[in-house]
Design a protein around this motif. Structure first.
Motif, short mmCIF file in Angstrom:
data_model
loop_
_atom_site.label_atom_id
_atom_site.label_comp_id
_atom_site.label_asym_id
_atom_site.label_seq_id
_atom_site.Cartn_x
_atom_site.Cartn_y
_atom_site.Cartn_z
N CYS A 464 0.69 -1.22 -0.43
CA CYS A 464 0.08 0.13 -0.39
C CYS A 464 0.59 1.47 0.04
N VAL A 465 0.80 2.10 -0.38
CA VAL A 465 1.10 2.93 -1.02
C VAL A 465 0.57 4.60 -1.84
N LYS A 466 1.08 5.57 -0.49
CA LYS A 466 0.60 7.23 -0.27
C LYS A 466 1.77 7.85 -1.04
N GLY A 467 1.34 9.08 -1.36
CA GLY A 467 2.77 10.16 -1.90
C GLY A 467 1.98 11.54 -2.28
N SER A 468 2.86 12.49 -3.28
CA SER A 468 2.66 13.66 -3.93
C SER A 468 2.47 12.66 -4.92
N LEU A 469 1.48 13.00 -5.66
CA LEU A 469 1.05 12.75 -7.03
C LEU A 469 2.74 12.80 -7.90
N ILE A 493 -3.22 9.75 -17.19
CA ILE A 493 -2.84 10.41 -16.74
C ILE A 493 -2.52 11.89 -17.04
N ASP A 494 -2.76 12.58 -18.41
CA ASP A 494 -3.25 13.58 -18.73
C ASP A 494 -4.57 14.32 -17.73
N LYS A 495 -5.43 13.13 -17.52
CA LYS A 495 -7.00 13.30 -16.92
C LYS A 495 -6.70 14.18 -15.36
N ILE A 496 -5.72 12.80 -14.63
CA ILE A 496 -5.37 12.96 -13.44
C ILE A 496 -4.53 13.78 -12.96
N ASN A 497 -3.57 14.57 -14.03
CA ASN A 497 -2.68 15.93 -13.57
C ASN A 497 -3.95 17.13 -13.58
N ALA A 498 -4.25 17.00 -14.97
CA ALA A 498 -5.69 18.06 -15.03
C ALA A 498 -6.32 17.92 -14.29
N ALA A 499 -6.65 16.89 -12.94
CA ALA A 499 -7.60 16.85 -12.11
C ALA A 499 -7.03 17.66 -10.28
N ASN A 500 -5.51 17.30 -10.27
CA ASN A 500 -4.47 17.66 -9.45
C ASN A 500 -4.44 19.14 -9.80
N ARG A 501 -4.28 19.79 -11.25
CA ARG A 501 -3.57 20.69 -10.71
C ARG A 501 -5.23 22.10 -10.87
N LEU A 511 -3.08 13.62 -2.49
CA LEU A 511 -1.97 12.55 -2.07
C LEU A 511 -3.15 11.43 -2.74
N ALA A 512 -1.78 11.24 -3.30
CA ALA A 512 -2.25 10.08 -4.33
C ALA A 512 -1.65 8.56 -3.12
N ILE A 513 -3.11 7.41 -4.10
CA ILE A 513 -3.20 6.79 -3.38
C ILE A 513 -3.09 5.23 -4.78
N LEU A 539 -4.39 3.71 -7.94
CA LEU A 539 -6.25 4.35 -7.31
C LEU A 539 -6.99 5.44 -7.72
N GLY A 540 -6.47 6.56 -7.16
CA GLY A 540 -6.91 7.90 -6.49
C GLY A 540 -6.33 8.70 -6.02
N LEU A 541 -6.77 10.35 -6.59
CA LEU A 541 -6.50 10.89 -5.11
C LEU A 541 -7.33 11.41 -4.04
N THR A 542 -6.69 12.08 -3.02
CA THR A 542 -7.79 12.35 -1.68
C THR A 542 -7.43 13.63 -1.89
N VAL A 543 -8.18 14.52 -1.88
CA VAL A 543 -8.00 15.61 -1.65
C VAL A 543 -8.60 16.78 -0.69
N MET A 544 -7.57 16.96 0.44
CA MET A 544 -7.94 17.95 1.73
C MET A 544 -7.87 19.14 2.15
N ALA A 545 -8.10 19.53 2.51
CA ALA A 545 -7.54 21.29 2.73
C ALA A 545 -8.26 20.99 4.81
N ASP A 546 -7.51 22.17 5.20
CA ASP A 546 -7.75 22.36 6.60
C ASP A 546 -8.97 23.53 6.41
#
Length: 919
Positions: A464-469, A493-501, A511-513, A539-546
């Motif tokens: 199981c791995v998590k980290g920066s995209l 990859i383009d869709k993943i990076n677009a979502a991250n941006r 955070l990428a999973i 798998l996908g991205l978990t998106v978080m904020a304070d």
């Protein structure tokens, strides 16, 4: 680079052997004898407070204000003029008020001191080669100590060992995302970002470490900022300045009237000079509002008490009113506008995006979404992502024994993932038992990933791995979509990076999973980072904020309604700062974002101009926050600065009103602040501002009320003077004192506790050139209420004379008739003031609307003054002292009628005023 920064760089860049040699210590720490010598050399590891002065000095300052000095002089003049009782009474008022002020501020200081608890109590230290538990105050440079998750860092230190270590430095930097720490030097981005240095006042969020202390106590970064804070000299509050100005105004009026009466007594009445002087002194004393200081103190005290019920602790009484004048709030972001708790708000999968809402635990087998709940087992991609995020996690969930609520021990980021899994009803304990962890590769700042290996079943291991995209995606060659695993395409990859941006532009953190299945018979010893963290399945991205505090939206809107500008000043990133500011309505999307680097390059003139528009400050250092507050003050603003970290303390001290957080705030911040929010709720500041405005409005109501009685006290004396003594004095000096210190006092104090008038928070802060004694107060007190009271009291005087045969008989100068006439003048003023107290409760609103009996303190005062008047007219001893006599029942009926038309006439005037304002 200053000396402190050079010292930090020196310890960060040197080898471990060089650091230990320079500190004259070893990896097994100091000996007890050496530690004792160093404790004597460096002193205890404590943050010392600035000098507060002796208790006697603090006590005496309550008797040395300009108004207090005026009362001391007035009392002396009264004694010298032969009215000993008058002088003693004035001095007693001064003494009682001073003692009350001291007691009120002493109580606030006691409450503040009880909140001061930042540094840890005990630390595990190597002494004589053995681990010992000692008081953190005994740490010295050269000590080697251990740290683990949940520990507060007690000193500035260099790491010797570190395992998966992350440190929350928000108290020092304002940055909400924890810093990864390890033994390898990396300068990082921003201040205090060195990877192998840790600082006092910060907290270990995850992992373990071994460190050697190189600075303790006031020599730490924590202590240096405390020193900077203590060097700031606190100037007089706006209220103190205004009261001093008011004292000068009243003194000039009183002395001017005294001189006028002195001259008139000599030339019109032909009094001897000595008698004229005593008469003039009596008039000077009559025009001094002896009740001003007690009313100010009690008004502020009532404000303090009401604010305490709203979780705002005020350390200095004058700070209450200063809040009401606030024009700008410089607010920290992390923990002040936001919750200082990372929360997952989006889960991004290639074929679907889930938007999460809510904060708590939802253990119902479903994941909570905007307007629905979804069984996460129905989406295999979501199910797998939740499972990996929960397993690849060092945060522990415990039950708090006191609150019986879940308590998280770990980093904010991992805690957010655990809460996400808990919301979905994921059984963490069951998963850990069924899928035990066999090995892990901790997070490090080089590869920016964390990997854990689990026994999936008898034939399979799961990585199981998590980290920066940006660091994890290149390690992926497949992707799971709708439960099936396929090759990762360039389009994916383009869709993943677009979502991250897109999320990054909103100030959100992704955070990428990913995961990988390995053969069940794999040799664990042969598994390395290189051969495990490769060929991963994305798998996908978990998106978080304070997230913002729930109540912040309304609080910000109320500040805007009150024409109060809020400027975010934070150590966080520009994207995060602006996204939060726009989201909560702090600024528009057009706001300018200025970084600490840009701020350094700006001239004072450029900064002054920039501060007049919409602006956000990000990535700022402590001295820069101080600069912002200082420049705003040069722009003529009354500045409130909020914060909870050490980095906020200098600005808190410099600001007109410093507001610290009581729960998450550091002791340095609390010590520097004028007010502490015991619930860390920004919305409490808005309530406090309302209280401050109310206090100032109540002081003006008091002035209107108290100055009104001065006019009917003076007009009869004018009649005496201009009739060349033919009209006997309608009031004696002791009767004037009865009004000033007796009958007027309690209703005036009641006005000091009046609730906020409707619409007070829809008005702009009062102008800097506005004053307590303004044209409106002068007009109402002297020209309107004062002349009306003078007419009624003078009529009462002549009414008694008319009953005794005037004008056929000359005005009497002695006997019971004269005593009855002066008693009626006194009674007319008292009963007029009953109506005046009710009238002064509002500026324009109807008293019937606010509730005629809603302020019970005023009614207590009214009852008291009627009873006092009755006692003065019935007790023989007091009759002789105050030149009063018993009144007939017809006289009491006459007096009782006075308040009714006075009150109704004022209600009609307010009704006309409201219609005029609405037109």
């Amino acid at each position: 680079m200053n000396a402190t920064e050079e010292k930090r760089a020196q310890f960060a860049q040197a080898t471990q052997a060089q650091v230990l040699a320079q500190l004259k210590t070893s990896a097994t720490g100091l000996s007890q004898d050496d530690a004792a010598q160093r404790l004597n050399q460096y002193g205890p590891n404590t943050i010392t407070k600035g000098q507060e002065g002796s208790q006697l000095k603090v006590f005496l300052k309550n008797f040395a204000s300009l108004m207090a000095i005026l009362l001391w002089v007035s009392g002396l003049i009264a004694i010298l003029s032969g009215t000993l009782e008058l002088g003693i009474a004035i001095w007693l008022v001064n003494i009682i008020n001073g003692c009350f002020s001291f007691w009120q501020e002493h109580q606030a200081k006691k409450a503040t001191d009880s909140l001061m608890a930042m540094l840890p109590t005990f630390t595990q230290v190597y002494r004589d080669g053995k681990v010992q538990q000692i008081d953190a105050t005994q740490l010295v440079p050269g000590d080697v100590f251990t740290l683990q998750a949940g520990n507060a860092v007690p000193v500035d230190a260099r790491l010797l060992e570190a395992t998966s270590m992350q440190v929350d430095q928000s108290a020092l930097t304002g940055e909400s995302v924890p810093e990864s720490k390890n033994v390898k030097y990396d300068p990082g981005e921003g201040e205090f970002a060195e990877s192998n240095l840790i600082y006092a006042g910060t907290t270990v969020g995850a992992g373990t470490g071994l460190a050697v202390c190189f600075a303790s106590g006031m020599n730490t970064e924590f202590g240096q900022i405390a020193t900077l804070t203590q060097q700031q000299v606190k100037v007089d509050s706006p209220l103190t300045k205004e009261l001093n100005r008011l004292t000068k105004q009243i003194s000039m009026i009183a002395i001017g009237i005294g001189i006028a009466f002195f001259v008139a007594a000599i030339f019109f009445v032909h009094y001897p000079i000595a008698k004229s002087f005593i008469f003039a002194l009596g008039m000077i004393v009559a025009f001094i509002p002896e009740g001003l200081l007690p009313t100010v103190t009690l008004s502020l005290a009532h404000g303090v008490q009401r604010m305490a019920k709203r979780h705002a602790l005020v350390k200095d009484l004058n700070s209450v009113e200063t809040l009401g004048e606030t024009t700008v709030i410089c607010s920290d972001k992390t923990g002040t506008l936001t919750q200082n708790q990372m929360t997952v708000n989006h889960i991004w999968l290639l074929n679907h995006t889930y938007e999460l809402t809510g904060q708590g635990y939802v253990n119902n087998g479903h994941i909570e979404l905007d307007d629905q709940t979804v069984d996460f087992h129905s989406d295999p991609d979501l199910d797998r992502l939740l499972r990996v995020a929960a397993l690849n996690n060092d945060t522990k969930v415990q039950q708090d024994p006191e609150t019986h609520k879940p308590k998280l021990l770990g980093t904010p980021t991992e805690a957010a993932l655990i809460i996400m899994a808990e919301k979905a009803g994921f059984d963490l304990a069951k998963a850990a038992k069924e899928t035990p962890r066999l090995k892990e590769f901790p997070f490090d700042s080089d590869r920016k990933r964390m990997c854990t290996i689990h026994q999936h079943d008898a034939n399979t291991l799961s990585a199981c791995v998590k980290g920066s995209l940006s660091d994890l995606l290149p390690q992926c060659d497949t992707i799971q979509v709708a439960g099936a695993i396929r090759r990762l395409t360039p389009d994916d990859i383009d869709k993943i990076n677009a979502a991250n941006r897109k999320f990054a532009a909103q100030g959100l953190r992704s955070l990428a999973i990913a995961y990988r299945q390995l053969p069940g018979d794999s040799d664990l010893d042969s598994l390395t980072i290189e051969n495990t963290e490769t060929q991963l399945t994305f798998l996908g991205l978990t998106v978080m904020a304070d997230p913002p505090r729930p109540e912040i939206y309304q609080a910000v809107q109320e500040c805007h309604d009150a024409n109060i500008k809020i400027i975010m000043v934070t150590g966080d990133s520009t994207l995060t700062a602006k996204s939060i500011a726009v989201k909560i309505g702090l600024t528009s999307d057009q706001a300018r974002v200025v970084t600490g680097t840009e701020l350094d390059a700006m001239s004072e003139a450029q900064l002054q101009e920039a501060l007049r528009g919409e602006i956000i400050f990000a990535r700022v250092a402590p001295e820069q926050k101080y600069k912002i507050v200082s420049t705003l003050q040069k722009n003529g603003e009354i500045v409130a600065s909020t914060g909870d970290g050490v980095n906020d303390a200098p600005a808190l001290k410099k600001a007109d009103i410093g507001v610290a957080m009581g729960v998450t705030g550091t002791d340095v911040a609390k010590d520097a602040a004028d007010m502490i929010l015991t619930d860390d709720n920004f919305a409490s500041i808005v309530s406090a501002i309302e209280e401050g405005r109310t206090v100032y409005a109540n002081l003006q109501k008091f002035l209107t009320y108290i100055l009104t009685s001065n006019v009917p006290e003076a007009i009869p004396s004018v009649l005496f003077l201009f009739s060349r003594g033919l009209i006997p004095l309608p009031m004696t000096v002791m009767q004037i004192l009865t009004v000033d210190l007796g009958t007027d006092m309690l209703p005036a104090l009641g006005l000091g506790s009046e609730q906020a008038e409707p619409g007070i928070m829809h008005q702009p802060p009062r102008a800097r050139d506005a004053h307590l004694l303004n044209k409106q107060v002068v007009w109402k007190a002297f020209a309107w209420y004062g002349m009306l009271a003078s007419a009624i009291s003078t009529f009462a005087y002549f009414f008694v004379n008319w009953q005794n045969g005037w004008p056929d008989v000359a005005l009497f100068a002695s006997g019971n008739g004269y005593a009855r006439a002066t008693t009626m003048v006194l009674g007319a003023i008292v009963f007029f003031q009953i109506a005046n107290a009710l009238n002064c409760r509002t500026q324009s609103a109807s008293v019937f609307k606010t509730g005629i009996f809603s302020n019970i303190r005023i009614w207590y005062g009214i009852i008291f003054e009627v009873i006092l008047l009755a006692i003065l007219t019935l007790v023989p001893f007091l009759q002789g002292l105050f030149n009063t006599t018993a009144l007939a029942w017809q006289d009491w009926v006459f007096l009782a009628i006075i308040p009714i038309p006075v009150f109704l006439i004022e209600e009609l005037r307010k009704s006309w005023l409201r219609r005029r304002q609405q037109a």
